[in-house]
Scaffold this motif. Sequence first.
Motif, short mmCIF file in Angstrom:
data_model
loop_
_atom_site.label_atom_id
_atom_site.label_comp_id
_atom_site.label_asym_id
_atom_site.label_seq_id
_atom_site.Cartn_x
_atom_site.Cartn_y
_atom_site.Cartn_z
N LEU A 34 6.49 -8.73 1.51
CA LEU A 34 6.49 -10.17 0.08
C LEU A 34 7.85 -10.08 0.20
O LEU A 34 8.93 -9.80 1.18
CB LEU A 34 6.34 -8.67 -0.83
CG LEU A 34 4.86 -8.46 -0.95
CD1 LEU A 34 5.28 -7.04 -2.10
CD2 LEU A 34 3.71 -9.16 -1.67
N GLU A 35 7.83 -11.40 -0.20
CA GLU A 35 9.18 -12.28 -0.66
C GLU A 35 10.22 -11.64 -1.51
O GLU A 35 11.66 -11.81 -0.92
CB GLU A 35 8.59 -14.17 -1.39
CG GLU A 35 8.31 -14.52 -0.40
CD GLU A 35 9.03 -14.49 0.60
OE1 GLU A 35 10.11 -15.56 0.28
OE2 GLU A 35 8.71 -15.19 1.63
N ASN A 36 9.97 -10.40 -2.80
CA ASN A 36 10.71 -9.85 -2.89
C ASN A 36 10.75 -8.67 -4.15
O ASN A 36 9.04 -8.20 -3.97
CB ASN A 36 11.64 -10.84 -4.47
CG ASN A 36 10.33 -11.96 -5.31
OD1 ASN A 36 9.54 -10.96 -6.14
ND2 ASN A 36 10.50 -12.88 -5.08
N CYS A 37 11.58 -8.10 -4.19
CA CYS A 37 11.10 -7.13 -4.89
C CYS A 37 10.11 -7.34 -6.69
O CYS A 37 9.12 -6.04 -6.41
CB CYS A 37 12.31 -5.86 -5.31
SG CYS A 37 13.01 -6.62 -6.75
N ARG A 38 10.32 -8.23 -7.38
CA ARG A 38 9.37 -8.31 -8.75
C ARG A 38 8.50 -8.37 -7.94
O ARG A 38 7.38 -7.64 -8.22
CB ARG A 38 9.77 -9.34 -8.74
CG ARG A 38 11.10 -9.66 -9.46
CD ARG A 38 11.66 -10.98 -10.44
NE ARG A 38 12.93 -11.22 -10.54
CZ ARG A 38 13.26 -11.52 -9.38
NH1 ARG A 38 13.17 -10.78 -8.07
NH2 ARG A 38 15.15 -11.21 -8.55
N ASP A 39 8.08 -9.55 -6.72
CA ASP A 39 6.62 -9.19 -5.98
C ASP A 39 5.79 -7.78 -5.53
O ASP A 39 5.01 -7.38 -6.13
CB ASP A 39 6.02 -9.99 -4.72
CG ASP A 39 6.82 -11.79 -5.33
OD1 ASP A 39 6.52 -11.88 -6.46
OD2 ASP A 39 6.78 -12.36 -4.78
N ALA A 40 7.27 -6.78 -4.77
CA ALA A 40 6.62 -5.60 -4.83
C ALA A 40 5.78 -4.53 -5.95
O ALA A 40 4.68 -4.21 -5.63
CB ALA A 40 7.44 -5.21 -3.64
N VAL A 41 6.73 -5.20 -7.10
CA VAL A 41 6.72 -4.51 -8.20
C VAL A 41 5.27 -4.64 -8.91
O VAL A 41 4.22 -3.86 -9.36
CB VAL A 41 7.34 -3.91 -9.51
CG1 VAL A 41 7.73 -3.59 -10.79
CG2 VAL A 41 8.77 -3.50 -8.82
N ARG A 42 5.34 -5.87 -8.67
CA ARG A 42 3.54 -6.04 -9.61
C ARG A 42 2.56 -5.68 -8.40
O ARG A 42 1.47 -4.81 -8.85
CB ARG A 42 3.50 -7.41 -9.27
CG ARG A 42 3.02 -8.32 -10.50
CD ARG A 42 3.18 -9.83 -10.31
NE ARG A 42 3.83 -10.21 -9.04
CZ ARG A 42 4.92 -11.04 -9.88
NH1 ARG A 42 5.43 -10.42 -10.58
NH2 ARG A 42 5.35 -11.62 -8.94
N GLU A 43 2.98 -5.58 -6.43
CA GLU A 43 1.36 -4.57 -6.32
C GLU A 43 1.36 -3.58 -6.28
O GLU A 43 0.51 -2.86 -6.35
CB GLU A 43 2.27 -5.24 -4.58
CG GLU A 43 1.66 -6.82 -4.37
CD GLU A 43 0.54 -7.35 -3.90
OE1 GLU A 43 -0.41 -6.49 -4.49
OE2 GLU A 43 -0.04 -8.05 -4.93
N ALA A 44 2.29 -2.93 -6.81
CA ALA A 44 2.44 -1.59 -5.99
C ALA A 44 1.94 -0.55 -8.20
O ALA A 44 2.04 0.54 -7.85
CB ALA A 44 3.66 -0.30 -6.28
N CYS A 45 1.73 -2.00 -8.85
CA CYS A 45 1.09 -1.24 -10.19
C CYS A 45 -0.34 -1.19 -10.05
O CYS A 45 -0.89 -0.49 -10.47
CB CYS A 45 1.83 -2.80 -11.08
SG CYS A 45 3.74 -1.90 -11.94
N GLY A 46 -0.38 -1.19 -8.73
CA GLY A 46 -1.96 -0.78 -9.10
C GLY A 46 -2.28 -0.02 -8.81
O GLY A 46 -3.27 0.73 -8.64
N ILE A 47 -0.82 0.64 -7.54
CA ILE A 47 -1.00 2.22 -7.57
C ILE A 47 -0.76 3.20 -8.45
O ILE A 47 -1.11 4.32 -8.43
CB ILE A 47 -0.34 2.27 -5.29
CG1 ILE A 47 -0.46 1.41 -4.65
CG2 ILE A 47 -0.08 3.91 -5.82
CD1 ILE A 47 0.48 0.87 -4.00
N TYR A 48 0.39 2.83 -9.43
CA TYR A 48 1.16 3.88 -10.59
C TYR A 48 1.26 2.68 -11.07
O TYR A 48 1.09 1.19 -11.19
CB TYR A 48 2.53 3.83 -10.08
CG TYR A 48 2.61 4.95 -8.93
CD1 TYR A 48 2.69 6.45 -8.58
CD2 TYR A 48 3.05 4.61 -6.43
CE1 TYR A 48 2.43 6.87 -7.51
CE2 TYR A 48 3.21 5.27 -5.76
CZ TYR A 48 2.11 6.80 -6.51
OH TYR A 48 2.65 7.86 -5.52
#
Length: 64
Positions: A34-48
């Motif tokens: 991903l481009e940045n950690c904000r995108d990663a946090v958004r994606e990870a909210c589907g896990i946690y």
Amino acid sequence: MGLHYYVNKIARITETTRCTSIYARAVALYVGYLENCRDAVREACGIYDRVNGCFYCSPECHTK
């Protein structure tokens, strides 16, 4: 340029190529390239439900 992001078992986002936190060694799930950690946090909210950036390698997404 993107980076490879992971979310570990304490729901913390890490970027493993530069993370020095002991938590990065915990069992982790791949979030994506991903481009940045904000995108990663958004994606990870589907896990946690609640996800936080690593203090060491994703400080711009660290909220605690």
